[in-house]
Design a protein around this motif. Structure first.
Motif, PDB file in Angstrom:
ATOM      1  N   ILE A  14       0.922  -1.090   0.026  1.00  0.00           N
ATOM      2  CA  ILE A  14       0.111  -0.105  -0.146  1.00  0.00           C
ATOM      3  C   ILE A  14       0.795   1.215  -0.020  1.00  0.00           C
ATOM      4  N   THR A  16       0.848   5.208  -0.236  1.00  0.00           N
ATOM      5  CA  THR A  16      -0.021   6.444  -0.096  1.00  0.00           C
ATOM      6  C   THR A  16       0.948   7.750  -0.188  1.00  0.00           C
ATOM      7  N   SER A  17       0.305   8.784  -0.721  1.00  0.00           N
ATOM      8  CA  SER A  17       1.242   9.894  -1.224  1.00  0.00           C
ATOM      9  C   SER A  17       0.421  11.110  -1.199  1.00  0.00           C
ATOM     10  N   SER A  48      -5.469   2.028  -8.131  1.00  0.00           N
ATOM     11  CA  SER A  48      -5.016   3.188  -7.658  1.00  0.00           C
ATOM     12  C   SER A  48      -6.192   4.308  -7.723  1.00  0.00           C
ATOM     13  N   ARG A  50      -6.671   8.664  -6.783  1.00  0.00           N
ATOM     14  CA  ARG A  50      -5.818   9.902  -6.364  1.00  0.00           C
ATOM     15  C   ARG A  50      -6.759  11.206  -6.485  1.00  0.00           C
ATOM     16  N   VAL A  53      -5.201  12.712  -1.491  1.00  0.00           N
ATOM     17  CA  VAL A  53      -4.282  11.659  -1.008  1.00  0.00           C
ATOM     18  C   VAL A  53      -4.076  10.606  -2.111  1.00  0.00           C
ATOM     19  N   ILE A  55      -3.453   6.564  -3.250  1.00  0.00           N
ATOM     20  CA  ILE A  55      -3.398   5.509  -2.613  1.00  0.00           C
ATOM     21  C   ILE A  55      -3.300   4.605  -3.801  1.00  0.00           C
ATOM     22  N   THR A  56      -2.143   3.742  -3.936  1.00  0.00           N
ATOM     23  CA  THR A  56      -1.869   2.531  -4.965  1.00  0.00           C
ATOM     24  C   THR A  56      -1.688   1.438  -4.120  1.00  0.00           C
ATOM     25  N   VAL A  57      -2.402   0.398  -4.578  1.00  0.00           N
ATOM     26  CA  VAL A  57      -2.335  -1.047  -3.769  1.00  0.00           C
ATOM     27  C   VAL A  57      -1.926  -2.037  -4.899  1.00  0.00           C
ATOM     28  N   THR A  92       4.875   3.762   2.833  1.00  0.00           N
ATOM     29  CA  THR A  92       4.668   2.218   2.181  1.00  0.00           C
ATOM     30  C   THR A  92       4.429   1.588   3.123  1.00  0.00           C
TER      31      THR A  92
END
Length: 109
Positions: A14, A16-17, A48, A50, A53, A55-57, A92
């Motif tokens: 996971i 997150t950014s 994914s 956006r 925030v 978030i890509t898993v 991450t």
């Protein structure tokens, strides 16, 4: 679209950014990383989204596959660029998926 994953166990990474305002080369690099990830041994899929925030898993067969992706040369360069200019912050997390379940509406035509 939701990733199709095998019966557990498998792993989820996971990411997150929060982005900076610097978009130079970001979209192209993100697309390249998406493609390169699909070529890695043990890659199972990703999802994914956006807004404020991102978030890509991504889903992986095992921890070894995740380790190989982490040190893939193009991915290392993208990680460095992320730290230098694209992300204000990121986190991450690596998780073992022990159970999953879901629902899918089948559209009738």
């Amino acid at each position: 679209m939701l990733a199709t994953t095998p019966k557990p166990p498998y792993y989820a990474v996971i990411f997150t950014s929060i982005r900076t305002s610097d978009d130079q080369d970001y979209i192209e690099t993100a697309k390249k990383m998406e493609h390169l990830a699909t070529l890695q041994e043990g890659y199972l899929g990703h999802e994914s989204a956006r807004e404020e925030v991102g978030i890509t898993v991504s889903y992986w067969k095992d921890l070894e596959s995740i380790k190989h992706w982490k040190v893939q040369s193009d991915h290392l360069l993208a990680q460095q660029m992320g730290k230098e200019k694209w992300y204000a912050s990121f986190k991450t997390r690596i998780c073992l998926v022990e159970r999953d379940y879901g629902f899918e509406r089948l559209e009738l035509t």
